[in-house]
Each structure stands twice: as C-alpha cells, then as structure tokens.
Write a protein that holds these residues in place. Structure first.
Motif, PDB file in Angstrom:
ATOM      1  N   UNK A  89       0.942  -1.320   0.007  1.00 20.15           N
ATOM      2  CA  UNK A  89       0.100  -0.071  -0.106  1.00 20.15           C
ATOM      3  C   UNK A  89       0.941   1.299  -0.144  1.00 20.15           C
ATOM      4  N   UNK A  90       0.179   2.418  -0.014  1.00 22.54           N
ATOM      5  CA  UNK A  90       1.027   3.736  -0.063  1.00 22.54           C
ATOM      6  C   UNK A  90       0.622   4.096   1.248  1.00 22.54           C
ATOM      7  N   UNK A  91       1.466   4.961   1.731  1.00 16.67           N
ATOM      8  CA  UNK A  91       1.453   5.733   3.139  1.00 16.67           C
ATOM      9  C   UNK A  91       1.413   7.256   2.708  1.00 16.67           C
ATOM     10  N   UNK A  92       0.317   7.988   3.282  1.00 16.72           N
ATOM     11  CA  UNK A  92       0.337   9.313   3.112  1.00 16.72           C
ATOM     12  C   UNK A  92       0.727  10.169   4.306  1.00 16.72           C
ATOM     13  N   UNK A  93       1.338  11.143   4.176  1.00 17.68           N
ATOM     14  CA  UNK A  93       1.732  12.039   5.392  1.00 17.68           C
ATOM     15  C   UNK A  93       1.668  13.459   4.985  1.00 17.68           C
ATOM     16  N   UNK A 127       4.536  12.914  11.350  1.00 16.60           N
ATOM     17  CA  UNK A 127       3.976  12.004  12.030  1.00 16.60           C
ATOM     18  C   UNK A 127       2.484  11.697  11.715  1.00 16.60           C
ATOM     19  N   UNK A 128       2.022  12.667  11.052  1.00 16.74           N
ATOM     20  CA  UNK A 128       0.338  12.349  10.770  1.00 16.74           C
ATOM     21  C   UNK A 128       0.438  11.421   9.450  1.00 16.74           C
ATOM     22  N   UNK A 129       0.367  10.355   9.621  1.00 17.51           N
ATOM     23  CA  UNK A 129       0.361   9.629   8.375  1.00 17.51           C
ATOM     24  C   UNK A 129      -0.665   8.617   8.341  1.00 17.51           C
ATOM     25  N   UNK A 130      -1.029   7.899   7.144  1.00 15.14           N
ATOM     26  CA  UNK A 130      -1.827   6.953   7.129  1.00 15.14           C
ATOM     27  C   UNK A 130      -1.994   6.027   6.004  1.00 15.14           C
ATOM     28  N   UNK A 131      -2.340   4.881   6.086  1.00 14.89           N
ATOM     29  CA  UNK A 131      -2.242   4.090   4.708  1.00 14.89           C
ATOM     30  C   UNK A 131      -3.471   4.365   3.814  1.00 14.89           C
ATOM     31  N   UNK A 132      -3.178   4.219   2.696  1.00 15.60           N
ATOM     32  CA  UNK A 132      -4.469   4.487   1.627  1.00 15.60           C
ATOM     33  C   UNK A 132      -5.652   3.664   2.126  1.00 15.60           C
ATOM     34  N   UNK A 133      -5.541   2.372   2.162  1.00 12.65           N
ATOM     35  CA  UNK A 133      -6.733   1.533   2.277  1.00 12.65           C
ATOM     36  C   UNK A 133      -7.383   1.721   3.662  1.00 12.65           C
ATOM     37  N   UNK A 150     -10.674   1.641  -0.141  1.00 13.17           N
ATOM     38  CA  UNK A 150      -9.898   1.158  -1.388  1.00 13.17           C
ATOM     39  C   UNK A 150      -9.642   1.933  -2.289  1.00 13.17           C
ATOM     40  N   UNK A 151     -10.386   3.024  -2.495  1.00 12.56           N
ATOM     41  CA  UNK A 151     -10.286   4.082  -3.699  1.00 12.56           C
ATOM     42  C   UNK A 151      -8.917   4.701  -3.454  1.00 12.56           C
ATOM     43  N   UNK A 152      -8.557   4.927  -2.172  1.00  8.71           N
ATOM     44  CA  UNK A 152      -7.215   5.371  -1.818  1.00  8.71           C
ATOM     45  C   UNK A 152      -5.766   4.754  -1.865  1.00  8.71           C
ATOM     46  N   UNK A 153      -6.246   3.402  -1.946  1.00  6.97           N
ATOM     47  CA  UNK A 153      -5.029   2.389  -1.777  1.00  6.97           C
ATOM     48  C   UNK A 153      -4.182   2.284  -3.259  1.00  6.97           C
ATOM     49  N   UNK A 154      -3.174   1.554  -2.845  1.00  8.85           N
ATOM     50  CA  UNK A 154      -2.120   1.524  -4.130  1.00  8.85           C
ATOM     51  C   UNK A 154      -2.843   0.524  -5.022  1.00  8.85           C
ATOM     52  N   UNK A 155      -3.417  -0.723  -4.442  1.00  4.45           N
ATOM     53  CA  UNK A 155      -3.742  -1.788  -5.414  1.00  4.45           C
ATOM     54  C   UNK A 155      -4.938  -1.140  -6.293  1.00  4.45           C
TER      55      UNK A 155
END
Length: 400
Positions: A244-248, A254-260, A264-269
C-alpha cells in the motif's frame, strides 16, 4: 511489542514511577497543556482532576473503577531505533486511537540493553463526551502498531505460524484481505470532528488525495501534485501482507495513514493500475486545470475550508458521473443529500464542468484487411465451392 496494563488508582503512582530519578528521556502529551520551558510536570494532577469533574472515579455496577490504561511500546532491538523515530511512532499510534483523551507518553532506555521504549498512559475520560474509555480490542491496537512500524521501515512482530488444514489453505493463498471493502471509509473519530467543524488531519489528507486522484493521468503526476499540495507518498514495508501507499502531511510527518485505511479507492492496489491506464479522466482538460490551480492556491494560503469545498465538489462529480452542468441540475431535481446544492453551486462558480455535455470522441475506423469477417456472403460462397471440389475428387477416386 505492545504490552497493556490497567490502572485502578490515582495517576500519581504511575507518574512518579515514570519520572523519578530523571529516568525520562523525553515526554509527549495529547490534550494536556504543558507550561512552556518545563520538561516534566505533574500531569497526574490534570488526569485526576478530569476524572473527578466527570464523576469517572466512582465504581461502576460494583466493579472496581479503571482509572487509566498503560501501554508499553517496545521496538525490536535489532532495529536500533532512535529516540526521534520512537517518538514519531508512539505519538502517531496514540493520536490515531486516543485523540479525544488525555495522554502522557514518557520515553525510557533503562532496560538491560539500553533500548528506547515508550510508556503511553491514557486517562479513562473522553474529554469531548465525558464517557469512560471502553477497552479497545488489544489485537486491533497491536495490529495498528505493527502497520505504523512497517510504514517507518521498522520490524513488525508476527504471531507464530500455526498448523492445520485451514492454515495450510491460507498459506496457499497468503494475500490478506483489506481491512474494509468500502471504496470510501470514514472512521468515527474523523466523522465526529468533521461534523463539529473541527480539524481532522485524516480528513485533510483524504481531501488532498481525492483531488490529486481526480486530475492525475499517471503515477508520477499523482505524486507530483500531492507534493505540491503538501502530502508525501511512500511505499509501506515490503514485509507487509498488503502492499500500500502511506500518505503523510509534509508539515507534520507523524500524521500519516495508509491508503486503504481511508477506503479502497485511496489504496495502491486500486490506484496504481488506474493511473497506469491514464487516470480517472472524468473531467475535461479545462476542469482538471481549474481544480489543480484552486488546490494549489488553497494549500499555499492554508485555506482548509476551500480545500474541503473543492474535495466535496470533486466527490460529487465522481459519485454522480456528471459530465456537464445539465447533469448536476438533473441530480438536484432528484433530490440528493443536504450538501448537494452547496457543491453544485461551487462547481458552477469555479467552472469545473462545461455547460453542455462534451461531444463523444470520434471512433477510429477499423483497420482494413484482406480477410473478410466470418459469415460474409463471399466467404460463404468460397467455402461452399471448396467443399464441393473435395467431394468431387473423392467421388472420382471411388469410381476408379
């Protein structure tokens, strides 16, 4: 590793234990006002006063009151983690799960090998609702910590591999299912903050990613637009069960979250093949340029309200599949939710859609070839003559 301990007394005892003899390397706090220039102070007094004011020091249904939760975050010794990296990990994890509680995080390295670890003390009272802390699922908390650790390139703790028929079947198909199958997934904390008109960094990242996703036509352009909008994109750990991708936020790494975790529309897959094929392409070129320009200006001046309005308008266009203003007018006639008229006005004011539906692109004529399609009359006649010749030759051979 995450260790959980329940407290049933005043927070003074745990505060003294964590801060005595100058053991603390550093401290971080959530929802606790720290006097300037003071490294350590009596945060236990603040927690005790909050509990008393809401009546949360009293037993509940004859059971002993749980006054606080104490979590110990212990990184893998092989990682050689720095204090800065540990503070980032522990504060991010605490902010994600306990953003509405008073939290004190104290860092030590007084174990046998001098490895930094974090003590996270969470008061039992939600400062927004006044309700007592409900015991979160320990497995969910631990899984979240492993995910954040992997996002930082640290080693995640995996449970021992079990045996059995069901487990062998899982190993044949090792890809873990996503946490949610929704395209858009908004957690309760984010929703409540948004409804109260307060800032949510998760909603902020979501808004920026949604805009970039709509106007990008390649992964490189997607990353570039997000960089312009103050969001970094990084791959999660190669050891993770789902890539997945990690957005920050660039201003607050430190304010980060994975796409999924946002859907699912924000995830790498989901996004990677979409961007590889040219992007969403829901808008005309002029609309995409207008969106990119508005987003860039809003981020430059810190206008989060403008960014939210733009993101909401983009979400409306995507959900309704509108190609022109007439489509939005038709949507208004059907009703829609309370925010629909507001976002329709925004689309019209900013010129994000043309007034009339764009003409469809002309289809390229099929390439000509010497082979006629199956079923054509000439091909049928040729086939019939060929079969007749074969039959005649067989007849002549039998007569001889």
């Amino acid at each position: 590793m995450l260790k959980t301990i329940a407290g049933h007394t005043s927070a003074r005892g745990i505060c003294r234990y964590l801060t005595c003899k100058n053991r603390a390397l550093a401290s971080d706090y959530i929802n606790i006002d720290v006097p300037e220039g003071i490294r350590e102070f009596d945060w236990a007094e603040t927690m005790d006063a909050t509990r008393r004011s809401f009546g949360n020091d009293l037993p509940w249904r004859g059971k002993r009151v749980r006054t606080y939760k104490h979590y110990v975050v212990s990184p893998d010794p092989k990682d050689g983690i720095s204090l800065e990296a540990l503070r980032d990990l522990a504060a991010s994890w605490a902010q994600e799960h306990f953003s509405e509680y008073e939290v004190a995080i104290v860092y030590h390295d007084d174990n046998e090998h001098g490895i930094p670890h974090a003590h996270v003390v969470v008061n039992n009272t939600n400062i927004e609702t006044g309700r007592r802390l409900q015991d979160p699922d320990p497995k969910a908390l631990a899984a979240s910590l492993q995910e954040l650790a992997e996002a930082q390139g640290l080693t995640a703790l995996r449970p021992p591999q079990a045996t059995g028929v069901a487990t062998r079947a899982q190993r044949r198909s090792p890809k873990r299912a996503p946490e949610t199958f929704r395209s858009e997934y908004v957690r309760r904390a984010e929703q409540e903050l948004t409804e109260r008109g307060e800032y949510s960094w998760t909603a902020d990242i979501r808004a920026r990613v949604r805009i970039a996703r709509t106007v990008s036509r390649s992964e490189a352009e997607f990353r570039s637009i997000l960089d312009t909008m103050g969001v970094t994109v990084a791959d999660n750990s190669p050891k993770a069960e789902r890539q997945d991708w990690i957005y920050a936020l660039t201003s607050h790494p430190s304010r980060r979250i994975s796409g999924e975790r946002m859907g699912l529309a924000y995830g790498r897959e989901r996004l990677e093949p979409l961007l590889r094929s040219g992007g969403v392409r829901r808008l005309e070129d002029a609309g995409e340029r207008a969106i990119a320009a508005i987003a860039k200006r809003a981020v430059a001046v810190g206008d989060l309200a403008e960014l939210r309005s733009l993101s909401g308008a983009v979400a409306l266009i995507e959900a309704s599949r509108a190609r022109c203003l007439d489509d939005l007018d038709a949507l208004l006639e059907k009703g829609g939710d309370e925010a629909t008229p507001q976002f329709v006005r925004y689309v019209k004011e900013k010129g994000l859609l043309p007034e009339e539906r764009p003409a469809p692109a002309p289809k390229k004529p099929a390439a000509r070839s010497g082979i006629r399609p199956v079923g054509s009359r000439r091909q049928d006649d040729a086939g019939r003559h060929a079969r007749q010749d074969v039959q005649d030759k067989r007849r002549e051979g039998s007569e001889r």
